[in-house]
Design a protein around this motif. Structure first.
Motif, mmCIF file in Angstrom:
data_model
loop_
_atom_site.group_PDB
_atom_site.id
_atom_site.type_symbol
_atom_site.label_atom_id
_atom_site.label_comp_id
_atom_site.label_asym_id
_atom_site.label_seq_id
_atom_site.Cartn_x
_atom_site.Cartn_y
_atom_site.Cartn_z
ATOM 1 N N MET A 101 -3.668 7.912 86.706
ATOM 2 C CA MET A 101 -2.788 7.224 86.014
ATOM 3 C C MET A 101 -1.896 8.106 85.052
ATOM 4 N N ARG A 102 -0.697 7.787 84.848
ATOM 5 C CA ARG A 102 0.270 8.373 84.108
ATOM 6 C C ARG A 102 0.662 7.363 82.996
ATOM 7 N N ALA A 103 0.596 7.779 81.729
ATOM 8 C CA ALA A 103 1.393 7.141 80.625
ATOM 9 C C ALA A 103 2.493 7.707 79.981
ATOM 10 N N TYR A 104 3.429 6.767 79.620
ATOM 11 C CA TYR A 104 4.718 7.203 78.981
ATOM 12 C C TYR A 104 5.112 6.189 78.061
ATOM 13 N N TYR A 105 6.183 6.429 77.359
ATOM 14 C CA TYR A 105 6.967 5.599 76.582
ATOM 15 C C TYR A 105 7.973 4.959 77.278
ATOM 16 N N PHE A 106 7.866 3.630 77.099
ATOM 17 C CA PHE A 106 8.572 2.729 77.581
ATOM 18 C C PHE A 106 10.081 2.736 77.236
ATOM 19 N N ASP A 107 10.995 2.529 78.145
ATOM 20 C CA ASP A 107 12.429 2.906 77.600
ATOM 21 C C ASP A 107 13.208 1.819 77.016
ATOM 22 N N ASN A 108 12.734 0.539 77.154
ATOM 23 C CA ASN A 108 13.298 -0.669 76.521
ATOM 24 C C ASN A 108 14.554 -1.035 77.068
ATOM 25 N N LEU A 109 15.149 -0.584 78.093
ATOM 26 C CA LEU A 109 16.179 -0.930 78.507
ATOM 27 C C LEU A 109 16.143 -2.226 79.483
ATOM 28 N N GLU A 110 17.178 -3.303 79.514
ATOM 29 C CA GLU A 110 17.231 -4.364 80.345
ATOM 30 C C GLU A 110 16.756 -4.100 81.707
ATOM 31 N N GLY A 111 16.402 -5.160 82.352
ATOM 32 C CA GLY A 111 15.962 -4.914 83.684
ATOM 33 C C GLY A 111 14.661 -5.502 84.292
ATOM 34 N N ASP A 112 14.702 -5.477 85.546
ATOM 35 C CA ASP A 112 13.289 -5.974 86.048
ATOM 36 C C ASP A 112 12.070 -5.380 85.630
ATOM 37 N N GLN A 113 11.090 -5.944 85.152
ATOM 38 C CA GLN A 113 9.848 -5.575 84.418
ATOM 39 C C GLN A 113 9.105 -4.701 85.349
ATOM 40 N N ARG A 114 9.376 -4.856 86.632
ATOM 41 C CA ARG A 114 8.428 -4.099 87.778
ATOM 42 C C ARG A 114 9.306 -2.720 87.781
ATOM 43 N N PRO A 118 10.098 1.011 86.916
ATOM 44 C CA PRO A 118 9.371 2.162 86.025
ATOM 45 C C PRO A 118 9.823 1.962 84.587
ATOM 46 N N HIS A 119 10.786 1.925 84.088
ATOM 47 C CA HIS A 119 11.394 1.850 82.650
ATOM 48 C C HIS A 119 10.758 3.202 81.980
ATOM 49 N N ASP A 120 11.016 4.181 82.565
ATOM 50 C CA ASP A 120 10.504 5.673 82.135
ATOM 51 C C ASP A 120 11.407 6.295 81.277
ATOM 52 N N SER A 121 11.082 6.522 80.173
ATOM 53 C CA SER A 121 11.785 7.041 79.086
ATOM 54 C C SER A 121 11.671 8.670 79.221
ATOM 55 N N GLY A 122 10.766 9.085 80.092
ATOM 56 C CA GLY A 122 10.851 10.711 80.256
ATOM 57 C C GLY A 122 10.012 11.252 79.110
ATOM 58 N N MET A 123 9.323 10.420 78.118
ATOM 59 C CA MET A 123 8.348 11.031 77.348
ATOM 60 C C MET A 123 6.903 10.436 77.417
ATOM 61 N N ASP A 124 6.216 11.408 77.919
ATOM 62 C CA ASP A 124 4.869 11.184 78.434
ATOM 63 C C ASP A 124 4.054 11.196 77.113
ATOM 64 N N VAL A 125 2.846 10.292 77.247
ATOM 65 C CA VAL A 125 1.870 10.146 76.473
ATOM 66 C C VAL A 125 0.612 10.719 76.749
ATOM 67 N N SER A 126 0.007 11.356 75.839
ATOM 68 C CA SER A 126 -0.968 12.315 75.992
ATOM 69 C C SER A 126 -2.452 11.336 75.619
ATOM 70 N N ASP A 127 -3.645 11.785 76.475
ATOM 71 C CA ASP A 127 -4.825 11.486 76.424
ATOM 72 C C ASP A 127 -5.305 10.934 74.888
ATOM 73 N N GLU A 128 -4.956 12.036 74.181
ATOM 74 C CA GLU A 128 -5.087 11.818 72.624
ATOM 75 C C GLU A 128 -4.572 10.822 71.903
#
Length: 170
Positions: free
Chosen positions: A1-14, A16-26
């Motif tokens: 699993m990879r976790a990252y911050y959602f980019d909040n840009l318009e577009g299909d919910q399916r 990736p909406h990948d902001s490029g900012m990963d979220v750590s397990d912590e």
């Protein structure tokens, strides 16, 4: 699993909406989200829960209901019980709300990923562009799956307040 911050840009919910900012397990642990990648056979539970069911979501399986159904899963909501999901096939996104920033954290999950969301956390689910997933829903006790959509009443829900207390929000 990879976790990252959602980019909040318009577009299909399916997408990736990948902001490029990963979220750590912590960070995930700090909001009560746990995950593992474990091999479990498609019908085995390994004794961690009392009940389970299998849910399959695909265009072929849902037909004309497909778009409506995936949009309903995408409404921000919480449950009064832990949400425990093991992906058997396919891929999809669980978005969880980081309380301190109100940001969405997107968890891209695939077969073999197990995710545990605490009772009271705001979240939503969608497929990715593969448009199919087969998951095992695991329940500690009797199956219950009632989604409480976010709102003033849900913000005051005892399970929501207990969740906030558990992550030390005053």
């Amino acid at each position: 699993m990879r976790a990252y911050y959602f980019d909040n840009l318009e577009g299909d919910q399916r997408l990736p909406h990948d902001s490029g900012m990963d979220v750590s397990d912590e960070i995930l642990r700090s909001i009560g989200v746990l995950h593992w990648r474990i091999p479990i056979d498609a019908e085995g539970k390994r004794g961690i829960t009392k009940n389970h069911d299998i849910v399959a979501i695909s265009k072929e399986g849902l037909g004309d209901e497909f778009e409506t159904k995936i949009k309903s899963f995408y409404h921000e909501h919480m449950h009064e019980d832990e949400e425990i999901r093991y992906l058997l096939e396919g891929t999809g996104f669980f978005d969880v709300r980081e309380h301190s920033s109100e940001s969405w954290i997107r968890c891209h999950m695939g077969a073999g990923d197990l995710l545990v969301l605490p009772a009271g956390i705001y979240h939503r689910f969608t497929l990715d562009m593969g448009n199919r997933v087969r998951t095992m829903r695991l329940f500690k006790d009797e199956p219950k799956w009632i989604a409480h959509n976010r709102g003033d009443q849900t913000d005051a829900n005892p399970y929501r307040l207990e969740y906030l207390k558990s992550i030390e929000v005053q």
